[in-house]
Design a protein around this motif. Structure first.
Motif, PDB file in Angstrom:
ATOM      1  N   ILE A 335       0.830  -1.203   0.000  1.00 37.25           N
ATOM      2  CA  ILE A 335       0.000   0.000   0.000  1.00 37.25           C
ATOM      3  C   ILE A 335       0.866   1.254   0.000  1.00 37.25           C
ATOM      4  O   ILE A 335       0.625   2.199  -0.759  1.00 37.25           O
ATOM      5  N   LYS A 336       1.886   1.268   0.855  1.00 34.84           N
ATOM      6  CA  LYS A 336       2.778   2.434   0.904  1.00 34.84           C
ATOM      7  C   LYS A 336       3.411   2.688  -0.456  1.00 34.84           C
ATOM      8  O   LYS A 336       3.499   3.832  -0.922  1.00 34.84           O
ATOM      9  N   THR A 337       3.843   1.623  -1.141  1.00 33.15           N
ATOM     10  CA  THR A 337       4.482   1.793  -2.446  1.00 33.15           C
ATOM     11  C   THR A 337       3.489   2.272  -3.499  1.00 33.15           C
ATOM     12  O   THR A 337       3.820   3.128  -4.331  1.00 33.15           O
ATOM     13  N   ALA A 348      -4.892   6.583   1.321  1.00 41.45           N
ATOM     14  CA  ALA A 348      -4.754   5.153   1.591  1.00 41.45           C
ATOM     15  C   ALA A 348      -3.851   4.903   2.792  1.00 41.45           C
ATOM     16  O   ALA A 348      -3.994   3.880   3.485  1.00 41.45           O
ATOM     17  N   LEU A 349      -2.939   5.821   3.063  1.00 40.53           N
ATOM     18  CA  LEU A 349      -2.047   5.648   4.211  1.00 40.53           C
ATOM     19  C   LEU A 349      -2.808   5.710   5.527  1.00 40.53           C
ATOM     20  O   LEU A 349      -2.350   5.168   6.532  1.00 40.53           O
ATOM     21  N   ASP A 350      -3.955   6.362   5.513  1.00 33.81           N
ATOM     22  CA  ASP A 350      -4.752   6.430   6.738  1.00 33.81           C
ATOM     23  C   ASP A 350      -5.241   5.054   7.164  1.00 33.81           C
ATOM     24  O   ASP A 350      -5.586   4.842   8.333  1.00 33.81           O
ATOM     25  N   GLN A 351      -5.286   4.119   6.235  1.00 34.91           N
ATOM     26  CA  GLN A 351      -5.736   2.772   6.557  1.00 34.91           C
ATOM     27  C   GLN A 351      -4.676   1.984   7.325  1.00 34.91           C
ATOM     28  O   GLN A 351      -4.967   0.915   7.867  1.00 34.91           O
ATOM     29  N   LEU A 352      -3.453   2.498   7.388  1.00 35.04           N
ATOM     30  CA  LEU A 352      -2.364   1.740   7.984  1.00 35.04           C
ATOM     31  C   LEU A 352      -2.220   1.963   9.483  1.00 35.04           C
ATOM     32  O   LEU A 352      -1.434   1.295  10.130  1.00 35.04           O
ATOM     33  N   GLY A 353      -2.941   2.925  10.026  1.00 37.12           N
ATOM     34  CA  GLY A 353      -2.787   3.226  11.439  1.00 37.12           C
ATOM     35  C   GLY A 353      -4.044   2.939  12.227  1.00 37.12           C
ATOM     36  O   GLY A 353      -5.047   2.457  11.703  1.00 37.12           O
ATOM     37  N   TYR A 354      -3.980   3.230  13.520  1.00 34.74           N
ATOM     38  CA  TYR A 354      -5.148   3.052  14.382  1.00 34.74           C
ATOM     39  C   TYR A 354      -6.203   4.098  14.059  1.00 34.74           C
ATOM     40  O   TYR A 354      -5.890   5.229  13.706  1.00 34.74           O
ATOM     41  N   ARG A 355      -7.443   3.718  14.211  1.00 32.07           N
ATOM     42  CA  ARG A 355      -8.558   4.646  13.973  1.00 32.07           C
ATOM     43  C   ARG A 355      -9.146   5.140  15.295  1.00 32.07           C
ATOM     44  O   ARG A 355     -10.122   5.870  15.305  1.00 32.07           O
ATOM     45  N   HIS A 356      -8.552   4.754  16.427  1.00 32.04           N
ATOM     46  CA  HIS A 356      -9.136   5.081  17.716  1.00 32.04           C
ATOM     47  C   HIS A 356      -9.183   6.579  17.976  1.00 32.04           C
ATOM     48  O   HIS A 356     -10.130   7.094  18.581  1.00 32.04           O
ATOM     49  N   TYR A 357      -8.145   7.295  17.518  1.00 31.51           N
ATOM     50  CA  TYR A 357      -8.125   8.735  17.775  1.00 31.51           C
ATOM     51  C   TYR A 357      -9.232   9.438  16.996  1.00 31.51           C
ATOM     52  O   TYR A 357      -9.857  10.375  17.494  1.00 31.51           O
ATOM     53  N   ASP A 358      -9.468   8.986  15.766  1.00 33.78           N
ATOM     54  CA  ASP A 358     -10.573   9.556  14.991  1.00 33.78           C
ATOM     55  C   ASP A 358     -11.895   9.309  15.710  1.00 33.78           C
ATOM     56  O   ASP A 358     -12.758  10.191  15.775  1.00 33.78           O
ATOM     57  N   ARG A 359     -12.071   8.110  16.231  1.00 32.30           N
ATOM     58  CA  ARG A 359     -13.310   7.786  16.930  1.00 32.30           C
ATOM     59  C   ARG A 359     -13.463   8.650  18.176  1.00 32.30           C
ATOM     60  O   ARG A 359     -14.548   9.172  18.457  1.00 32.30           O
ATOM     61  N   LEU A 360     -12.367   8.841  18.918  1.00 31.92           N
ATOM     62  CA  LEU A 360     -12.430   9.662  20.114  1.00 31.92           C
ATOM     63  C   LEU A 360     -12.772  11.105  19.767  1.00 31.92           C
ATOM     64  O   LEU A 360     -13.577  11.745  20.455  1.00 31.92           O
ATOM     65  N   ASN A 361     -12.189  11.608  18.695  1.00 36.51           N
ATOM     66  CA  ASN A 361     -12.492  12.982  18.285  1.00 36.51           C
ATOM     67  C   ASN A 361     -13.963  13.138  17.917  1.00 36.51           C
ATOM     68  O   ASN A 361     -14.590  14.156  18.222  1.00 36.51           O
ATOM     69  N   ARG A 362     -14.526  12.132  17.253  1.00 35.62           N
ATOM     70  CA  ARG A 362     -15.947  12.199  16.905  1.00 35.62           C
ATOM     71  C   ARG A 362     -16.800  12.175  18.176  1.00 35.62           C
ATOM     72  O   ARG A 362     -17.805  12.881  18.283  1.00 35.62           O
TER      73      ARG A 362
END
Length: 370
Positions: A335-337, A348-362
């Motif tokens: 994906i990175k390449t 697409a790089l956003d898919q490579l990390g945790y989504r918890h911070y986005d959820r907390l912000n919401r």
């Protein structure tokens, strides 16, 4: 671009499959030199049908000749162009300083996608995309070509493992059910004002997969007819391994002997071998005369997306660890390449990390989607 003649080894696949230890060792020695110095080997008795290849190129040429609007539905940015048509000016080599490759392409997977892998990496394992009115032999030709190249690649990977003193199945085991893909390429004609201005058909790069198989291409003259090359400027050049005497390596023309195909080491194989085998920096130069095109194809063999890319234990020298640490999941690497070369969007790089911070912000914002 100056050409430095060097003797790139040729491997006979019948030697690799022989019961004669001397023939097997002869092929293994050729692979050690070819993949270790050049990152590339010529292959004979490979099983690719030359007449079928020419027939497919005819069909591919018919598709490419269609108006852009007719091809546009098959240019699938939503699946990162991993299937179907890749429009011109889409892919960019990492070392290109922003110049897109002067080509258009068509991707297909020669084997059905693995369902469980597709759940994990849906954009890397999509279903094939075919025009319902594709030219005769377009679909069949691309799939059969990919399968023939894949079988030759499996034989080479078994031979490469033996050449390194590993279990024969070391590399073939990790590429089972992987996102292998076959690609047809049409390098586009340059106008009179574009020739000799530094435009390349394909910028210098290394392939990010395990092993690339190239069955050979053909030139098309300004009338669109198959012909001998227009000059000595255009074609495939590769850069050999750097040495203290030649820190930039050597540029070598990669012209395969008659009847042979080419196999190139990709980044994944370089990582697994700790740099013992070398991913091939290569460039596709354009002719110095206008109006000419070139058709070619490539089959990209990958390790499975769940494979951890890190040197195998035999190759974990301090230098290899420094060069290839930390380990990375192959699917993440892919994906990175794809983002780096412009086929996948930066998001697409956003898919490579945790989504918890986005959820907390919401949640903090009181969003009903939290």
């Amino acid at each position: 671009m100056a050409e430095t003649p060097m003797n790139i080894p040729t491997v006979d696949l019948t030697d690799l499959s022989s019961n004669d230890p001397a023939r097997v060792e002869r092929a293994a020695a050729a692979l050690r030199e070819a993949f270790g110095v050049f990152g590339l080997v010529y292959v004979k008795n490979h099983g690719v049908d030359a007449q079928a290849l020419a027939r497919f190129y005819d069909a591919f040429g018919e598709f490419v000749a269609r108006p852009t609007e007719a091809k546009r539905p098959y240019g699938r940015a939503d699946i990162w162009y991993q299937r179907g048509w890749t429009p011109p000016n889409t892919e960019v080599a990492v070392a290109s300083n922003g110049q897109p490759d002067f080509k258009e392409c068509y991707f297909a997977a020669p084997y059905p996608s693995d369902e469980s892998s597709a759940l994990e990496f849906p954009k890397l394992y999509p279903e094939n995309v075919w025009p319902p009115d594709a030219p005769p032999y377009f679909q069949e030709g691309l799939l059969s070509l990919g399968r023939s190249l894949h079988e030759a690649g499996l034989a080479l990977l078994r031979g490469a493992a033996v050449a390194l003193g590993l279990s024969e199945s070391t590399f073939t085991d990790v590429c089972q059910r992987a996102p292998h893909v076959t690609r047809a390429l049409q390098y586009l004609p340059l106008s009179a004002s574009q020739v000799n201005t530094g435009i390349l058909w394909g910028e210098e790069h290394t392939d990010f997969n395990l092993l690339t198989l190239l069955p050979g291409g053909r030139f098309l003259d300004p009338k669109g007819q198959p012909a001998q090359g227009p000059d000595d400027k255009s074609g495939l050049y590769l850069r050999t391994r750097a040495t203290p005497e030649e820190p930039k390596g050597r540029l070598v023309r990669g012209t395969a002997p008659a009847g042979c195909i080419v196999a190139q080491v990709g980044q994944q194989l370089e990582i697994l071998t700790g740099g013992t085998f070398l991913a091939t920096p290569h460039v596709i130069t354009a002719p110095g005369v206008p109006g000419w095109q070139r058709q070619s194809a490539a089959h990209f063999m990958h390790v499975h997306t769940s494979t951890v890319l890190f040197p195998l234990s035999k190759f974990r020298t301090p230098e290899a660890i420094q060069n290839y640490a930390p380990p990375v999941l192959a699917g993440t690497y892919d994906i990175k390449t794809l983002v780096d070369i412009g086929l996948a969007p930066p998001s697409a790089l956003d898919q490579l990390g945790y989504r918890h911070y986005d959820r907390l912000n919401r949640m903090r914002a009181g969003s009903s989607e939290a």
